[in-house]
Design an enzyme around this catalytic site. Structure first.
Site, PDB file in Angstrom:
ATOM      1  N   PRO A 230       0.826  -1.214   0.000  1.00  0.00           N
ATOM      2  CA  PRO A 230       0.000   0.000   0.000  1.00  0.00           C
ATOM      3  C   PRO A 230       0.861   1.265   0.000  1.00  0.00           C
ATOM      4  O   PRO A 230       2.040   1.222   0.352  1.00  0.00           O
ATOM      5  CB  PRO A 230      -0.785  -0.101   1.318  1.00  0.00           C
ATOM      6  CG  PRO A 230       0.021  -0.993   2.183  1.00  0.00           C
ATOM      7  CD  PRO A 230       0.806  -1.903   1.297  1.00  0.00           C
TER       8      PRO A 230
ATOM      9  N   ARG B  65      -0.070   1.697  -6.203  1.00  0.00           N
ATOM     10  CA  ARG B  65      -0.417   3.112  -6.143  1.00  0.00           C
ATOM     11  C   ARG B  65       0.708   3.911  -6.800  1.00  0.00           C
ATOM     12  O   ARG B  65       1.892   3.624  -6.579  1.00  0.00           O
ATOM     13  CB  ARG B  65      -0.616   3.597  -4.697  1.00  0.00           C
ATOM     14  CG  ARG B  65      -1.943   3.196  -4.068  1.00  0.00           C
ATOM     15  CD  ARG B  65      -3.158   3.841  -4.765  1.00  0.00           C
ATOM     16  NE  ARG B  65      -4.410   3.426  -4.169  1.00  0.00           N
ATOM     17  CZ  ARG B  65      -5.150   2.395  -4.566  1.00  0.00           C
ATOM     18  NH1 ARG B  65      -4.762   1.655  -5.584  1.00  0.00           N
ATOM     19  NH2 ARG B  65      -6.293   2.110  -3.962  1.00  0.00           N
TER      20      ARG B  65
ATOM     21  N   ASP C 284      -0.154   0.497 -13.997  1.00  0.00           N
ATOM     22  CA  ASP C 284      -1.623   0.582 -13.981  1.00  0.00           C
ATOM     23  C   ASP C 284      -2.036   1.781 -13.132  1.00  0.00           C
ATOM     24  O   ASP C 284      -3.213   2.110 -13.058  1.00  0.00           O
ATOM     25  CB  ASP C 284      -2.235  -0.704 -13.411  1.00  0.00           C
ATOM     26  CG  ASP C 284      -3.753  -0.710 -13.515  1.00  0.00           C
ATOM     27  OD1 ASP C 284      -4.263  -0.364 -14.612  1.00  0.00           O
ATOM     28  OD2 ASP C 284      -4.426  -1.024 -12.522  1.00  0.00           O
TER      29      ASP C 284
ATOM     30  N   GLU D 108      -2.367  10.593 -11.315  1.00  0.00           N
ATOM     31  CA  GLU D 108      -3.491  10.064 -12.108  1.00  0.00           C
ATOM     32  C   GLU D 108      -4.830  10.742 -11.801  1.00  0.00           C
ATOM     33  O   GLU D 108      -5.732  10.740 -12.627  1.00  0.00           O
ATOM     34  CB  GLU D 108      -3.647   8.552 -11.894  1.00  0.00           C
ATOM     35  CG  GLU D 108      -4.136   8.166 -10.503  1.00  0.00           C
ATOM     36  CD  GLU D 108      -4.301   6.655 -10.340  1.00  0.00           C
ATOM     37  OE1 GLU D 108      -3.348   5.921 -10.647  1.00  0.00           O
ATOM     38  OE2 GLU D 108      -5.392   6.224  -9.903  1.00  0.00           O
TER      39      GLU D 108
ATOM     40  N   HIS E 189      -5.577   2.445 -14.415  1.00  0.00           N
ATOM     41  CA  HIS E 189      -6.057   1.912 -13.131  1.00  0.00           C
ATOM     42  C   HIS E 189      -7.225   0.937 -13.338  1.00  0.00           C
ATOM     43  O   HIS E 189      -8.325   1.150 -12.820  1.00  0.00           O
ATOM     44  CB  HIS E 189      -6.468   3.059 -12.198  1.00  0.00           C
ATOM     45  CG  HIS E 189      -6.384   2.692 -10.744  1.00  0.00           C
ATOM     46  ND1 HIS E 189      -5.916   3.560  -9.779  1.00  0.00           N
ATOM     47  CD2 HIS E 189      -6.688   1.547 -10.094  1.00  0.00           C
ATOM     48  CE1 HIS E 189      -5.967   2.953  -8.604  1.00  0.00           C
ATOM     49  NE2 HIS E 189      -6.432   1.737  -8.774  1.00  0.00           N
TER      50      HIS E 189
HETATM   51  P1  NAI Z   1      -2.642  -6.421   1.624  1.00  0.00           P
HETATM   52  O1  NAI Z   1      -2.909  -5.520   2.790  1.00  0.00           O
HETATM   53  O2  NAI Z   1      -3.238  -7.786   1.599  1.00  0.00           O
HETATM   54  O3  NAI Z   1      -1.043  -6.602   1.467  1.00  0.00           O
HETATM   55  C1  NAI Z   1      -0.135  -5.530   1.501  1.00  0.00           C
HETATM   56  C2  NAI Z   1       1.210  -6.080   1.977  1.00  0.00           C
HETATM   57  O4  NAI Z   1       2.173  -5.028   1.893  1.00  0.00           O
HETATM   58  C3  NAI Z   1       1.180  -6.547   3.447  1.00  0.00           C
HETATM   59  O5  NAI Z   1       1.730  -7.852   3.543  1.00  0.00           O
HETATM   60  C4  NAI Z   1       2.048  -5.515   4.164  1.00  0.00           C
HETATM   61  O6  NAI Z   1       2.751  -6.069   5.261  1.00  0.00           O
HETATM   62  C5  NAI Z   1       3.001  -5.094   3.054  1.00  0.00           C
HETATM   63  N1  NAI Z   1       3.608  -3.787   3.280  1.00  0.00           N
HETATM   64  C6  NAI Z   1       3.014  -2.674   3.749  1.00  0.00           C
HETATM   65  N2  NAI Z   1       3.923  -1.658   3.783  1.00  0.00           N
HETATM   66  C7  NAI Z   1       5.088  -2.177   3.319  1.00  0.00           C
HETATM   67  C8  NAI Z   1       6.388  -1.637   3.146  1.00  0.00           C
HETATM   68  N3  NAI Z   1       6.663  -0.351   3.424  1.00  0.00           N
HETATM   69  N4  NAI Z   1       7.362  -2.447   2.667  1.00  0.00           N
HETATM   70  C9  NAI Z   1       7.102  -3.762   2.370  1.00  0.00           C
HETATM   71  N5  NAI Z   1       5.876  -4.325   2.542  1.00  0.00           N
HETATM   72  C10 NAI Z   1       4.893  -3.541   3.003  1.00  0.00           C
HETATM   73  O7  NAI Z   1      -3.054  -5.579   0.331  1.00  0.00           O
HETATM   74  P2  NAI Z   1      -3.461  -6.145  -1.102  1.00  0.00           P
HETATM   75  O8  NAI Z   1      -4.895  -6.497  -1.115  1.00  0.00           O
HETATM   76  O9  NAI Z   1      -2.461  -7.167  -1.506  1.00  0.00           O
HETATM   77  O10 NAI Z   1      -3.295  -4.831  -1.992  1.00  0.00           O
HETATM   78  C11 NAI Z   1      -2.030  -4.212  -2.203  1.00  0.00           C
HETATM   79  C12 NAI Z   1      -2.253  -2.870  -2.869  1.00  0.00           C
HETATM   80  O11 NAI Z   1      -2.739  -3.054  -4.192  1.00  0.00           O
HETATM   81  C13 NAI Z   1      -3.333  -1.978  -2.218  1.00  0.00           C
HETATM   82  O12 NAI Z   1      -2.813  -1.264  -1.107  1.00  0.00           O
HETATM   83  C14 NAI Z   1      -3.723  -1.055  -3.334  1.00  0.00           C
HETATM   84  O13 NAI Z   1      -2.898   0.101  -3.281  1.00  0.00           O
HETATM   85  C15 NAI Z   1      -3.379  -1.848  -4.604  1.00  0.00           C
HETATM   86  N6  NAI Z   1      -4.574  -2.183  -5.377  1.00  0.00           N
HETATM   87  C16 NAI Z   1      -4.626  -1.806  -6.706  1.00  0.00           C
HETATM   88  C17 NAI Z   1      -5.736  -2.097  -7.483  1.00  0.00           C
HETATM   89  C18 NAI Z   1      -5.805  -1.743  -8.930  1.00  0.00           C
HETATM   90  O14 NAI Z   1      -6.912  -1.698  -9.484  1.00  0.00           O
HETATM   91  N7  NAI Z   1      -4.689  -1.493  -9.608  1.00  0.00           N
HETATM   92  C19 NAI Z   1      -6.907  -2.757  -6.884  1.00  0.00           C
HETATM   93  C20 NAI Z   1      -6.725  -3.176  -5.516  1.00  0.00           C
HETATM   94  C21 NAI Z   1      -5.613  -2.870  -4.793  1.00  0.00           C
END
Ligand code: NAI
Length: 330
Positions: free
Chosen positions: A207, A235, A259, A264, A296
């Site tokens: 994130p 992001r 993406d 954006e 996106h």
């Molecule tokens: P999640 O919460 O399941 O996993 C995020 C992982 O990142 C966690 O394991 C966390 O410990 C790790 N993390 C957090 N800060 C970190 C750092 N500074 N260094 C290393 N690891 C770190 O989230 P999920 O569901 O996997 O989503 C990830 C991201 O994908 C979302 O935050 C969102 O920004 C993006 N996303 C993009 C979409 C799109 O349409 N392109 C749609 C949905 C999500």
């Protein structure tokens, strides 16, 4: 409940209307993005439903509170565009959709990656133009290459599964390494510098937080393997765009699939095809033949949209009936 749905596109309307058959909420769709200027549209609604690029800063939140909004039911996972502490201070609650289809985003990351690796984005245009020459289209096998995944949450794990399926070695980095998971899925946690130095592909799945902003910057780009491919479906502001442009100009990077993009907001999700593009950084990125940008759309699958709609309306129903808000952002 009466819900003001902002930044609505046809696919949101369709999915929410379909899911609402089992909830019976009163949905009002607004095309406008939710900002301080448009917050007045929520007058008479206790619930607003924003999307990722709606700007819920202190000013917007104050306006929403004033017109009676008490619940922000975000129809997305990432909540970096909401000033959550300020919402809480005002007494507003924020819910989100933490997981809807990690596969949708992970598969999109690989759609970008495979296009870049095999240059299908260029081949598509060439063939349509009657140019059947192959010069300049030499790619490489993903099999046996090293993929670095930063963020091993839901989407990161789905991406790792795909990479392993392609026969790639996977290196990973996460704030909270899960070594049992690594063993089960056949990947290895390494320090970020090692991941960047050894990976042929780096894919971001963490994130955006104050700590992770510009995680990919001039230094980290220099630390990457020459010719590596960077994929960002998380992001935009995880990547310093100016540094990325310099790295592309120098030829260090083999390709970039985005993406999401730092600036954006106000551009993505819009049809601006009959207007001059005002963003010079985006315009410059679009000139590189080894850059592939989508607007996106990682979440844009039937399955993900259905799940988003279902969970969003479920969150609102839980609020209405005073139940515990499982998906509250705290
Ligand atoms: P999640 O919460 O399941 O996993 C995020 C992982 O990142 C966690 O394991 C966390 O410990 C790790 N993390 C957090 N800060 C970190 C750092 N500074 N260094 C290393 N690891 C770190 O989230 P999920 O569901 O996997 O989503 C990830 C991201 O994908 C979302 O935050 C969102 O920004 C993006 N996303 C993009 C979409 C799109 O349409 N392109 C749609 C949905 C999500």
């Amino acid at each position: 409940m009466k819900i003001a749905v902002f930044d609505t596109h046809s696919y949101d309307r369709d999915a929410l209307t379909l899911a609402n058959q089992q909830f019976g909420h009163e949905l009002h769709f607004f095309e406008a993005r939710l900002t301080a200027q448009t917050a007045g549209l929520a007058s008479g609604f206790e619930v607003v439903c924003p999307f990722v690029n709606d700007k819920l800063n202190a000013e917007t939140l104050a306006q929403l509170y004033q017109v009676g909004v008490r619940l922000i039911a975000l129809r997305a996972a990432g909540y970096n565009a909401i000033d959550v502490p300020e919402a809480r201070r005002l007494g507003m609650r924020v819910v989100r959709v933490p997981a809807y289809s990690p596969h949708a985003v992970a598969e999109h990351a690989f759609a970008l990656l495979l296009s870049l690796v095999r240059k299908t984005h260029r081949a598509y245009n060439r063939v349509r133009d009657g140019n059947f020459a192959l010069d300049g289209l030499v790619g490489f096998d993903l099999y046996g290459k090293t993929v670095g995944v930063i963020g091993t949450g839901r989407i990161g794990q789905a991406a790792i599964g795909i990479a392993r399926g392609f026969g790639c070695r996977v290196l990973a980095d996460d704030l909270y390494p899960d070594t049992a998971l690594a063993q089960a899925m056949g990947f290895e946690y390494v320090p970020r510098e090692v991941l960047l130095a050894q990976s042929d592909v780096v894919s971001l799945h963490l994130p955006l937080t104050p700590d992770s902003r510009h995680l990919i910057n001039q230094d980290s780009l220099h630390g990457m393997k020459h010719g590596a491919i960077l994929i960002n479906t998380s992001r935009g502001a995880l990547v310093d765009t100016m540094a990325l442009i310099q790295a592309l100009k120098s030829g260090r990077l083999g390709g970039v699939g985005l993406d999401v993009y730092e600036l954006e907001e106000g551009v993505f999700f819009q049809n601006l095809s009959d207007k001059p593009l005002q963003d010079d950084q985006l315009a410059r990125l679009l000139t590189f033949p080894n850059v592939l940008i989508t607007s996106h759309q990682g979440f844009l699958t039937r399955e993900a949209l259905g799940n988003i709609a279902q969970t969003t309306l479920d969150n609102v129903s839980a609020y209405e009936s005073g139940k515990k808000l499982e998906n509250e952002v705290s």
